[in-house]
Write an enzyme that holds these catalytic residues in place. Structure first.
Site, PDB file in Angstrom:
ATOM      1  N   ASP A 204       0.846  -1.192   0.000  1.00 26.10           N
ATOM      2  CA  ASP A 204       0.000   0.000   0.000  1.00 26.10           C
ATOM      3  C   ASP A 204       0.891   1.255   0.000  1.00 26.10           C
ATOM      4  O   ASP A 204       1.794   1.350  -0.831  1.00 26.10           O
ATOM      5  CB  ASP A 204      -0.961  -0.034   1.189  1.00 26.10           C
ATOM      6  CG  ASP A 204      -2.126   0.935   1.039  1.00 26.10           C
ATOM      7  OD1 ASP A 204      -3.111   0.583   0.384  1.00 26.10           O
ATOM      8  OD2 ASP A 204      -2.034   2.054   1.570  1.00 26.10           O
ATOM      9  N   TYR A 340      -3.027  10.770   1.146  1.00 30.80           N
ATOM     10  CA  TYR A 340      -3.547  10.590  -0.212  1.00 30.80           C
ATOM     11  C   TYR A 340      -3.473  11.900  -0.986  1.00 30.80           C
ATOM     12  O   TYR A 340      -3.145  11.929  -2.169  1.00 30.80           O
ATOM     13  CB  TYR A 340      -4.996  10.098  -0.154  1.00 30.80           C
ATOM     14  CG  TYR A 340      -5.161   8.625   0.098  1.00 30.80           C
ATOM     15  CD1 TYR A 340      -5.412   7.745  -0.938  1.00 30.80           C
ATOM     16  CD2 TYR A 340      -5.079   8.111   1.384  1.00 30.80           C
ATOM     17  CE1 TYR A 340      -5.576   6.386  -0.719  1.00 30.80           C
ATOM     18  CE2 TYR A 340      -5.237   6.755   1.623  1.00 30.80           C
ATOM     19  CZ  TYR A 340      -5.481   5.901   0.568  1.00 30.80           C
ATOM     20  OH  TYR A 340      -5.635   4.569   0.792  1.00 30.80           O
ATOM     21  N   HIS A 397      -4.117  -7.994   0.628  1.00 33.45           N
ATOM     22  CA  HIS A 397      -3.500  -6.673   0.661  1.00 33.45           C
ATOM     23  C   HIS A 397      -2.726  -6.448   1.958  1.00 33.45           C
ATOM     24  O   HIS A 397      -1.685  -5.786   1.952  1.00 33.45           O
ATOM     25  CB  HIS A 397      -4.610  -5.630   0.516  1.00 33.45           C
ATOM     26  CG  HIS A 397      -4.142  -4.222   0.394  1.00 33.45           C
ATOM     27  ND1 HIS A 397      -3.495  -3.743  -0.722  1.00 33.45           N
ATOM     28  CD2 HIS A 397      -4.231  -3.172   1.257  1.00 33.45           C
ATOM     29  CE1 HIS A 397      -3.208  -2.462  -0.555  1.00 33.45           C
ATOM     30  NE2 HIS A 397      -3.641  -2.100   0.640  1.00 33.45           N
TER      31      HIS A 397
END
Length: 421
Positions: A204, A340, A397
């Site tokens: 990630d 982000y 993930h």
């Protein structure tokens, strides 16, 4: 004004084991750290969960509108009545934790040294909606491989930092804390710990940060391992952005990867678009409602574990709530979302991540529950210095969280050629 326990986590409700955590501490000092959440914060969390105003039930019989109300209500019931934060707090405090000041921020990290000589130093970086808690169960297999079927010469010294704005690391008050800056801070951290050479691993955000470190190629960084590599060719990115069709000539594995990513970006990527464009707006709701935060995070944990959408098949309910509670108790929902905004790129695109600029050795493990399974063909095109590629049959993930022993074995195999360099 927010209660003290909802302010900065480092200065408000955590404390050093022996050294006061003050701004007057020398910049390069490494201070012991212990988690100490006030009982008032836990009582407040429970009261907020119990006082949740629930929306109407979904109008479908599946999760196509989001997390089903019955699922989240049961999670909330357990959170408010039976869940015990103190268990994970005790687990964290059983580990060597520290804080040090780097580039203007206090950085929290776990540092566990192996008992085996010549252990390879390793820094592991989490992502969202994960945290340092993802890595806890992998520490044993990594630092003491002989206890888990490995060899002493495959041991690691493990460093697990919290990304600035996450967990117990300080929240940035200015812009500029993107992957490149974090990567530079991680190199400072490893050198400050006395390591002259080391390797880096990430999934990630951790993959993006490890990519940035490899591009920077600081002295002593030997190589990186990724569980979410940036492998998408430009033609695939363009096709997804334009709504298809798939490029011609794709192999079966490449087509499966394209279809997975097309479904992800068309139906399941709105969370990312919100945090990339409006992290502050998202944060108001997530910082005020613990159940709102739980729904926001649980959905992605459900989708990204190798669990068929039922994350409790891969993780315990307590593990899921440990992670959500960490975000809540550190009031880091909005600061985490801002990463982000800082990293406004396609994290899967080889061109966006400039993977071809990486000359250091790169290792990749593909887990079946990842957002997409990177084909070896794309991976070799994206990373010319690829030294290791392996597809495994378990995990998703959150690889270290879901399959800690498998994760550790992959890192042993991947980094074995770099030992002794």
């Amino acid at each position: 004004m927010a209660p003290a326990f909802l302010m900065n986590p480092v200065t408000a409700f955590t404390k050093s084991a022996s050294v006061p955590m003050t701004r007057e501490s020398p910049a390069a000092e490494i201070r012991p750290f212990r988690v100490s959440i006030p009982q008032a914060a836990l009582d407040d969390l429970r009261q907020r969960v119990l006082a949740t105003r629930w929306p109407d039930r979904e109008t479908v019989n599946d999760d196509s509108q989001g997390v089903k109300q019955a699922t989240l209500q049961e999670l909330a019931r357990y959170w408010a009545t039976d869940y015990d934060w103190r268990k994970v707090e005790t687990q964290l405090n059983s580990l060597p934790q520290f804080v040090t000041h780097i580039d203007g921020l206090d950085i929290h990290f776990i540092h566990v040294k192996s008992r085996h000589p010549h252990a390879l130093p390793l820094i592991i970086t989490h992502g969202w909606p994960g945290s340092i808690l993802e890595m806890i169960d992998a520490i044993g297999p990594l630092t003491d491989p002989t206890a888990f079927g490995g060899k002493a010469e495959d041991a690691f010294d493990v460093v697990i930092p919290s990304i600035p704005g996450y967990g117990f690391s300080e929240r940035p008050a200015q812009t500029g804390w993107g992957p490149e800056r974090v990567g530079r801070a991680w190199d400072v951290l490893m050198k400050r710990l006395g390591y002259t050479h080391y390797v880096s691993q990430g999934g990630d955000h951790g993959s993006v940060i490890s990519d940035a470190m490899a591009r920077q190629a600081p002295a002593g960084l030997l190589g990186i391992h990724l569980s979410m590599p940036a492998t998408l060719p430009d033609a695939v990115v363009q096709a997804i952005n334009n709504g298809g069709p798939a490029p011609v000539g794709l192999s079966a594995k490449e087509r499966a990867a394209f279809d997975s990513l097309y479904a992800f970006f068309s139906r399941n990527a709105a969370y990312g678009a919100m945090m990339v464009t409006r992290p502050q707006t998202v944060g108001y709701a997530l910082s005020d409602s613990p159940v709102g935060l739980a729904g926001w995070m649980y959905e992605k944990i459900a989708q990204w574990t190798y669990s068929g959408g039922v994350p409790e098949r891969s993780l315990t309910r307590d593990q899921i709530l440990d992670d959500i509670s960490l975000y809540w108790l550190t009031n880091s929902a909005v600061s985490a979302a801002r990463f982000y905004w800082e990293n406004n790129n396609n994290n899967f695109s080889a061109s966006a991540q400039k993977t071809r600029d990486i000359a250091l050795p790169v290792a990749v493990t593909v887990f079946p529950g990842e957002i997409y399974r990177a084909p070896e063909t794309w991976t070799r095109q994206a990373y010319p210095s690829l030294m290791y590629f392996h597809e495994v049959d378990k995990g998703g993930h959150f690889a270290a969280w879901e399959e800690p022993e498998l994760f550790a074995r992959e890192l042993r195999d991947a980094f074995r050629p770099l030992r002794g360099k």
